[in-house]
Every structure is written in C-alpha cells, then in structure tokens.
Design an enzyme around this catalytic site. Structure first.
Site, short mmCIF file in Angstrom:
data_model
loop_
_atom_site.label_atom_id
_atom_site.label_comp_id
_atom_site.label_asym_id
_atom_site.label_seq_id
_atom_site.Cartn_x
_atom_site.Cartn_y
_atom_site.Cartn_z
N ASN A 80 -2.80 2.02 -3.76
CA ASN A 80 -1.77 1.14 -4.01
C ASN A 80 -1.99 -0.32 -4.70
OD1 ASN A 80 1.62 0.76 -5.07
ND2 ASN A 80 2.06 0.45 -3.11
N LYS B 124 -0.27 -1.16 -6.64
CA LYS B 124 1.51 -2.26 -6.65
C LYS B 124 0.60 -2.84 -8.76
CE LYS B 124 2.54 -2.84 -2.34
NZ LYS B 124 2.53 -3.44 -1.20
N HIS C 218 8.83 4.12 -2.22
CA HIS C 218 8.31 2.73 -1.24
C HIS C 218 9.27 1.82 -0.79
CE1 HIS C 218 5.82 -0.65 -0.89
NE2 HIS C 218 5.06 0.11 -1.38
N GLU D 4 9.23 -1.52 -1.57
CA GLU D 4 9.35 -2.21 -2.87
C GLU D 4 10.71 -1.28 -3.68
OE1 GLU D 4 5.57 -3.08 -3.51
OE2 GLU D 4 5.36 -3.73 -1.78
N GLU E 214 5.83 3.43 6.75
CA GLU E 214 5.53 2.26 5.93
C GLU E 214 6.58 1.54 6.50
OE1 GLU E 214 2.73 2.25 2.86
OE2 GLU E 214 4.65 1.97 1.68
N GLY F 140 2.22 -6.21 3.25
CA GLY F 140 1.61 -7.05 3.04
C GLY F 140 1.64 -8.65 3.74
N SER G 298 -0.57 -3.22 6.14
CA SER G 298 -1.42 -3.93 6.46
C SER G 298 -2.62 -3.92 7.11
CB SER G 298 -1.06 -5.90 6.54
OG SER G 298 -0.26 -6.17 6.58
P1 PGA Z 1 -0.33 -3.27 2.19
O1 PGA Z 1 0.98 -2.66 1.59
O2 PGA Z 1 -1.55 -2.83 2.60
O3 PGA Z 1 -0.74 -4.62 1.25
O4 PGA Z 1 0.48 -3.81 4.07
C1 PGA Z 1 1.10 -1.03 2.01
C2 PGA Z 1 1.82 -0.81 1.04
O5 PGA Z 1 3.29 -1.33 0.31
O6 PGA Z 1 2.04 0.09 0.41
#
Ligand code: PGA
Length: 257
Positions: free
Chosen positions: A11, A13, A100, A102, A172, A178, A218
């Site tokens: 992803n 982003k 997601h 976000e 998630e 992140g 992460s």
């Molecule tokens: P990350 O993001 O691996 O940077 O934690 C995962 C995601 O938001 O899909």
C-alpha cells in the site's frame, strides 16, 4: 500449514509521483524471481501512477497484480474528485483497498460508506481488501473484538456467499500502522482467528477456511516471517516497507517458506 496462498500487497499510500512510482516498480520487477509465482503479489500505487506502473509490469514475465487505495460507490456522474470502481478496472486494477483506517479517521468514512464501496467494487469484479482494526483506546478498553465484529458485519452487509471468494480481509490494528510498533505474532494471531471464526458464523466454515486474512501494521522483513508463520495470518498489507523494492521483496521471500 494451511492451503491458502499467501498474499503480500504493498500500500504505497500518497507516495510517488508517476515517475517515482516507475522507479519503485522497476526495482521490484528487476528483482522478481519465479518462486514468487507461489504467492500473490500486488502493489497499490496512487491513482495517477496506475497506468505507468501497469506499463512497467505488463509483458515482463512477472506476476504482480495492481490495486487502488480507494474508490467511490457510484458508477459515474457529478461527484467531483471521485474515482469509480469501473474506472479502476479499466486502469488494470484487480484489487481495491477499502476501509483503511486512514480513510476511516482522516476522511471520516463509516461502515455504511465502506460497505457501499465494497458492493460497488464487487459489482464490477474488482476485489476488495477490506481493512478492519481497533485503535489503541479501543484495545485498552477491551473493545477489540466488538470493533472487529462491527466492522466485519457492517462492511460485509449484503455481500453474498459466492462473492466472498473475491474478498480479502486485512487486520490492521490502528496502533501498529506506521508506528514501528508491530502487533506480536500472538496478538495478531488471536485477532485473525477471531475474524475467521466470525466469518464462519456469518457465512460458513468453507468460506472462513478459504478467506485470506492479511496482517498490516509495521510489517517489515525482520518480523514478517514470524507473523506469516501464524496459522491464520495469510499475508501482509505493507505500508512503509513497500516503498523500498528490496524490503518489499524480502517480505515476499518470508511468505515463500
Ligand atoms: P505500515 O502501514 O506498514 O507503514 O504500518 C500499513 C498500512 O497502513 O496498510
């Protein structure tokens, strides 16, 4: 070991102009090896890089699917700034990430909105990756399972049993995204097994046994193997580490064993 094929999805982003995305995908294509045919690999660049990334993947003898990070539920019309599921199919997408965290937090998408998008994607054979996960507050208040169940039930409302083969779930935990703070394999496995059990209740055992449940938050080359070794963790939705070709493929390597 389950019979489910591991699914590793990047992803990206809001990272990568078309030219930056081109060099990232070139790094992935350049280091791709035949063994990756044994896993499902996909990347989800920003909308503006989809065509560029597709052009650099197709005809290279590699197997890397394309996905988008969102779509709108209407098919067309006066919805300034939105992208329909059908547009994504024509832009060569196989997958779309929906719900997601976000999108849920920054863009205030609720379960009803997400469900409309899931159904819109399915209606044009675009495969949703439905994200679910609790915040830190919810975990500390012991609401994790309640939140997961609500997001699953509402997100999958009116999704037929036959459409379930096109759905991937991504667990998630919001506190792990992140942040560099990964869920322990045990915490993640517990959540994944809960999700599978609830899918069995919502549908049936064979659907629950077949569904791919990715972990996201992460996931990195150094923790991927242990996470992916858990019986109910069938892959990863990778943010930060997917922005580096070598790290992304190192996670794919972890999925091979
Ligand atoms: P990350 O993001 O691996 O940077 O934690 C995962 C995601 O938001 O899909």
């Amino acid at each position: 070991m389950s019979a489910r094929r591991k699914f590793i999805c990047g992803n990206w982003k809001m990272n990568g102009t078309a030219s930056e995305a081109a060099s990232l995908i070139a790094g992935i294509v350049g280091n791709w090896k035949d063994a990756y045919r044994n896993v499902e690999l996909a990347v989800c660049p920003p909308f503006t890089a989809l065509l560029e990334v597709h052009a650099l993947v197709s005809g290279r003898g590699v197997q890397i699917a394309l996905g988008a990070q969102n779509c709108y539920h209407e098919t067309k019309g006066a919805f300034t700034g939105e992208i329909s599921a059908r547009m994504l199919v024509e832009a060569n997408c196989t997958y779309v990430i929906l719900g997601h965290s976000e999108r849920r937090t920054i863009f205030e998408e609720d379960d009803v909105t997400i469900n409309k998008k899931v159904r819109a994607a399915l209606s044009v054979s675009l495969k949703p990756i439905l994200c679910v996960g609790e915040t830190l507050d919810e975990r500390e208040l012991n609401q994790t399972y309640e939140v997961l169940l609500r997001q699953l039930k509402e997100g999958l409302r009116d999704v037929s049993a036959s459409d379930m083969k096109h759905i991937t779930i991504a667990y998630e935990p919001v506190w792990a995204i992140g942040t560099g703070r990964t869920a322990t394999p045990e915490i993640a496995q517990n959540a994944h097994s809960f999700i599978r059990m609830e899918i069995a209740k919502l549908y049936d055992d064979s659907i629950a046994n077949a569904i791919i449940i990715q972990y996201g938050g992460s996931m990195k080359p150094d923790n991927a193997k242990e996470l992916l070794a858990q019986p109910d963790i069938d892959g990863g939705l990778i943010g930060g580490a997917a922005l580096d070709a070598k790290q992304f493929l190192a996670i794919a390597d972890a999925a091979l064993n």
